[in-house]
Write an enzyme that holds these catalytic residues in place. Structure first.
Site, PDB file in Angstrom:
ATOM      1  N   SER A 125     104.019  21.980  17.764  1.00  0.00           N
ATOM      2  CA  SER A 125     104.342  21.123  18.911  1.00  0.00           C
ATOM      3  C   SER A 125     103.761  21.665  20.218  1.00  0.00           C
ATOM      4  O   SER A 125     103.679  22.884  20.420  1.00  0.00           O
ATOM      5  CB  SER A 125     105.867  21.046  19.037  1.00  0.00           C
ATOM      6  OG  SER A 125     106.246  20.573  20.298  1.00  0.00           O
ATOM      7  N   GLU A 127     105.311  21.811  22.756  1.00  0.00           N
ATOM      8  CA  GLU A 127     106.394  22.550  23.415  1.00  0.00           C
ATOM      9  C   GLU A 127     106.231  24.062  23.228  1.00  0.00           C
ATOM     10  O   GLU A 127     106.888  24.837  23.914  1.00  0.00           O
ATOM     11  CB  GLU A 127     107.756  22.103  22.857  1.00  0.00           C
ATOM     12  CG  GLU A 127     108.145  20.696  23.257  1.00  0.00           C
ATOM     13  CD  GLU A 127     108.557  20.555  24.728  1.00  0.00           C
ATOM     14  OE1 GLU A 127     109.042  21.541  25.309  1.00  0.00           O
ATOM     15  OE2 GLU A 127     108.371  19.463  25.280  1.00  0.00           O
ATOM     16  N   TYR A 151     113.778  25.290  20.863  1.00  0.00           N
ATOM     17  CA  TYR A 151     112.914  24.482  19.991  1.00  0.00           C
ATOM     18  C   TYR A 151     111.479  25.009  20.040  1.00  0.00           C
ATOM     19  O   TYR A 151     110.846  25.223  19.001  1.00  0.00           O
ATOM     20  CB  TYR A 151     112.962  23.011  20.446  1.00  0.00           C
ATOM     21  CG  TYR A 151     111.928  22.131  19.764  1.00  0.00           C
ATOM     22  CD1 TYR A 151     112.149  21.634  18.495  1.00  0.00           C
ATOM     23  CD2 TYR A 151     110.737  21.791  20.407  1.00  0.00           C
ATOM     24  CE1 TYR A 151     111.204  20.820  17.861  1.00  0.00           C
ATOM     25  CE2 TYR A 151     109.788  20.986  19.788  1.00  0.00           C
ATOM     26  CZ  TYR A 151     110.027  20.504  18.514  1.00  0.00           C
ATOM     27  OH  TYR A 151     109.083  19.710  17.906  1.00  0.00           O
TER      28      TYR A 151
HETATM   29  P1  NAP Z   1     112.387  13.199  13.529  1.00  0.00           P
HETATM   30  O1  NAP Z   1     112.274  11.717  13.636  1.00  0.00           O
HETATM   31  O2  NAP Z   1     113.489  13.894  14.259  1.00  0.00           O
HETATM   32  O3  NAP Z   1     112.476  13.538  11.966  1.00  0.00           O
HETATM   33  C1  NAP Z   1     112.638  14.826  11.495  1.00  0.00           C
HETATM   34  C2  NAP Z   1     113.397  14.804  10.180  1.00  0.00           C
HETATM   35  O4  NAP Z   1     113.883  16.138   9.966  1.00  0.00           O
HETATM   36  C3  NAP Z   1     114.631  13.912  10.167  1.00  0.00           C
HETATM   37  O5  NAP Z   1     114.357  12.634   9.661  1.00  0.00           O
HETATM   38  C4  NAP Z   1     115.628  14.661   9.267  1.00  0.00           C
HETATM   39  O6  NAP Z   1     115.496  14.255   7.925  1.00  0.00           O
HETATM   40  C5  NAP Z   1     115.200  16.089   9.434  1.00  0.00           C
HETATM   41  N1  NAP Z   1     116.131  16.717  10.398  1.00  0.00           N
HETATM   42  C6  NAP Z   1     116.754  16.145  11.458  1.00  0.00           C
HETATM   43  N2  NAP Z   1     117.575  16.994  12.081  1.00  0.00           N
HETATM   44  C7  NAP Z   1     117.495  18.118  11.395  1.00  0.00           C
HETATM   45  C8  NAP Z   1     118.149  19.363  11.529  1.00  0.00           C
HETATM   46  N3  NAP Z   1     119.047  19.591  12.468  1.00  0.00           N
HETATM   47  N4  NAP Z   1     117.829  20.310  10.675  1.00  0.00           N
HETATM   48  C9  NAP Z   1     116.940  20.055   9.694  1.00  0.00           C
HETATM   49  N5  NAP Z   1     116.296  18.890   9.504  1.00  0.00           N
HETATM   50  C10 NAP Z   1     116.574  17.926  10.361  1.00  0.00           C
HETATM   51  O7  NAP Z   1     111.039  13.901  13.986  1.00  0.00           O
HETATM   52  P2  NAP Z   1     109.572  13.248  14.162  1.00  0.00           P
HETATM   53  O8  NAP Z   1     109.469  12.689  15.528  1.00  0.00           O
HETATM   54  O9  NAP Z   1     109.248  12.439  12.985  1.00  0.00           O
HETATM   55  O10 NAP Z   1     108.678  14.566  14.162  1.00  0.00           O
HETATM   56  C11 NAP Z   1     108.233  15.142  12.934  1.00  0.00           C
HETATM   57  C12 NAP Z   1     107.953  16.616  13.152  1.00  0.00           C
HETATM   58  O11 NAP Z   1     106.976  16.770  14.189  1.00  0.00           O
HETATM   59  C13 NAP Z   1     109.172  17.432  13.597  1.00  0.00           C
HETATM   60  O12 NAP Z   1     109.072  18.698  12.998  1.00  0.00           O
HETATM   61  C14 NAP Z   1     108.996  17.543  15.100  1.00  0.00           C
HETATM   62  O13 NAP Z   1     109.612  18.707  15.598  1.00  0.00           O
HETATM   63  C15 NAP Z   1     107.485  17.607  15.214  1.00  0.00           C
HETATM   64  N6  NAP Z   1     106.924  17.096  16.473  1.00  0.00           N
HETATM   65  C16 NAP Z   1     107.263  15.847  16.909  1.00  0.00           C
HETATM   66  C17 NAP Z   1     106.701  15.366  18.095  1.00  0.00           C
HETATM   67  C18 NAP Z   1     107.008  13.968  18.586  1.00  0.00           C
HETATM   68  O14 NAP Z   1     106.620  13.644  19.728  1.00  0.00           O
HETATM   69  N7  NAP Z   1     107.635  13.120  17.798  1.00  0.00           N
HETATM   70  C19 NAP Z   1     105.799  16.160  18.813  1.00  0.00           C
HETATM   71  C20 NAP Z   1     105.460  17.415  18.311  1.00  0.00           C
HETATM   72  C21 NAP Z   1     106.014  17.868  17.129  1.00  0.00           C
HETATM   73  P3  NAP Z   1     116.795  14.239   6.928  1.00  0.00           P
HETATM   74  O15 NAP Z   1     118.020  13.977   7.744  1.00  0.00           O
HETATM   75  O16 NAP Z   1     116.481  13.109   5.998  1.00  0.00           O
HETATM   76  O17 NAP Z   1     116.804  15.554   6.264  1.00  0.00           O
END
Ligand code: NAP
Length: 331
Positions: A125, A127, A151
Site C-alpha cells: 500500500s 500508506e 496499518y
Molecule cells: P477490503 O474490501 O477491506 O477486503 C479485505 C478482505 O480481507 C475482506 O473482505 C475480509 O475478508 C478480509 N478482512 C477484513 N477485515 C479483516 C481483518 N480484521 N483481519 C483479517 N482479514 C480481514 O480490502 P480491499 O479494498 O479489497 O483491498 C484489498 C487489499 O489491498 C487489502 O490488503 C488492502 O489493505 C490493500 N490495499 C487496498 C487499497 C485500496 O485503496 N482499496 C490500497 C492499497 C492497498 P473475509 O471477511 O471474507 O475474511
C-alpha cells in the site's frame, strides 16, 4: 486450466479480481475467515459467487495453509486479505499488525516448505510511504518507507517479507504497491464510497441526513478499482518477480473531490457536508501521489481515467448498486 487462490476474496479487490480471472479461464478458489457467516454481497453483485470454490481459514494456521497448498497446488495466490482500514488500525493496532504480517508469512513459508512454483502477489500500500517530503513527489518504487499508522507499518513489514522470500528463498513473490482505488464495492465506511453513496441517496430522495467527513485537506492519488486488479494480474504474469507502484498519477484534495461529486449531482456542499472532528486521525498523510511509469512500461498496464471521469463513473456505478441492493431486499 490455471488455479488461483484469492485470500480476502469477499472484499472490493477480491471480487473484481475473481471476475477478471474467471473471464481468463481460471479456476478460482476463495479464502474467507468465516464461511458460516460470509459476506458475499460483492461476489453476488458481480454475479460470480456460484463459480467460486470457497474455503475457510480462520486464523492463518500454518498446518491448514499447508494442506490447502498441497490440495490445490495453485499457480497463483493473491493475498488481499487484511484489516485494510488505516483509521481502524489506530483503534485496534494489535490485531491489525499481527494479522496483516503473520498471514503473509504463513503463505510464503508454506510455498517455500513445499517447494511449489506458485506465484505470490502481496497487496502492498501507498500508506507504507508515510508523510513524504514534497521533493519526493511523485513517489516511485525506490523511496524508503516511513509509515504513519499501524496499518502502514504492518503493510511495510509484509512487503519486506515478500521481498525477502523472493531474494533469500527464490519464491516468485511480487508486491503491487497500490494507491487509493475506489468502486461501488468499497466498504461503506471508506470516505469516497460513503460520500458518493449518501449523496446519490440524497438525490434519489431516500436520505436526508448530513454527510460527516474528517480532514478534507488531505490530497490523494485516487483510481478506479476494476482497472487496478488488471495490474495485479499483470504483475504475476511478468517474466520475473518484482514490485510495482500502481496509481493514477492524478492528485486531488478531499475538498475538491467532494466539490466534484456534489457538482456532478447538482447538490449544495454547505447544506449536506459537515466536518466531524471525531473523524480526524491522530496523524494523517497530507499529500501523496505516485509515478506509474514502471507498471505502464514493463507490464503494459493502461490507465488513462481523469479525476472527472473517475467521479462520473463512481456515481453511475453507485446508482446501479443502490438499485441492485433494493432489488435484493424485495426478493
Ligand atoms: P477490503 O474490501 O477491506 O477486503 C479485505 C478482505 O480481507 C475482506 O473482505 C475480509 O475478508 C478480509 N478482512 C477484513 N477485515 C479483516 C481483518 N480484521 N483481519 C483479517 N482479514 C480481514 O480490502 P480491499 O479494498 O479489497 O483491498 C484489498 C487489499 O489491498 C487489502 O490488503 C488492502 O489493505 C490493500 N490495499 C487496498 C487499497 C485500496 O485503496 N482499496 C490500497 C492499497 C492497498 P473475509 O471477511 O471474507 O475474511
Amino acid at each position: 486450466m490455471k488455479t488461483a487462490i484469492i485470500v480476502g476474496i469477499t472484499g472490493q479487490d477480491g471480487a473484481y479480481l475473481s471476475k477478471l480471472l474467471l473471464e481468463n479461464g481460471y479456476k478460482v478458489v476463495g479464502v474467507t475467515r468465516n464461511i458460516l457467516e460470509p459476506n458475499f454481497t460483492n461476489l453476488n453483485y458481480l454475479g460470480i459467487q456460484s463459480e467460486i470454490e470457497m474455503i475457510e481459514i480462520a486464523n492463518s494456521e500454518s498446518d491448514r495453509i499447508e494442506s490447502i497448498l498441497r490440495k490445490y497446488k495453485p499457480n497463483e495466490i493473491y493475498n488481499l486479505g487484511a484489516q485494510s482500514s488505516v483509521g481502524y488500525s489506530f483503534v485496534d493496532p494489535i490485531n491489525t499488525v499481527s494479522y496483516n504480517i503473520m498471514s503473509v508469512l504463513h503463505w510464503l513459508e508454506g510455498i517455500k516448505k513445499l517447494q511449489l512454483d506458485t506465484r505470490f502477489y502481496q497487496a502492498s500500500s501507498s500508506e507504507m510511504f508515510g508523510n513524504v517530503r514534497s521533493t519526493d513527489l511523485p513517489l516511485t518504487e525506490s523511496l524508503i518507507f516511513h509509515p504513519a499508522s499501524p496499518y502502514g507499518v504492518s503493510k511495510a513489514a509484509a512487503h519486506w517479507l515478500t521481498v525477502n522470500y523472493r531474494e533469500a528463498n527464490a519464491v516468485f513473490s511480487s508486491c503491487g504497491i497500490l494507491f487509493n482505488h475506489e468502486s461501488t464495492l468499497r466498504g461503506p465506511n471508506y470516505v469516497v464510497k460513503k460520500i458518493i453513496n449518501a449523496a446519490v441517496k440524497i438525490k434519489l430522495g431516500i436520505n436526508n441526513q448530513p454527510i460527516f467527513v474528517g480532514n478534507t485537506a488531505i490530497k490523494r492519488d485516487w483510481g478506479y478499482a476494476p482497472k487496478y486488479v488488471e495490474a495485479m494480474w499483470k504483475i504475476l504474469q511478468h517474466e520475473k518477480a518484482d514490485d510495482f507502484l500502481i496509481c493514477s498519477g492524478n492528485v486531488m484534495s478531499l475538498t475538491d473531490l467532494i466539490g466534484m461529486v456534489m457538482g456532478q449531482l447538482d447538490l449544495d456542499v454547505e447544506e449536506h457536508i459537515k466536518v466531524d472532528p471525531k473523524l480526524f486521525r491522530p496523524i494523517d498523510l497530507e499529500v501523496i501521489y505516485g509515478d506509474n511509469t514502471k507498471a505502464k512500461s514493463l507490464l503494459n498496464w493502461k490507465y488513462s481515467i481523469s479525476n472527472e471521469q473517475l467521479i462520473a463513473t463512481l456515481i453511475n456505478d453507485e446508482y446501479h448498486f443502490i438499485e441492485w441492493e433494493s432489488s435484493q431486499k424485495i426478493k
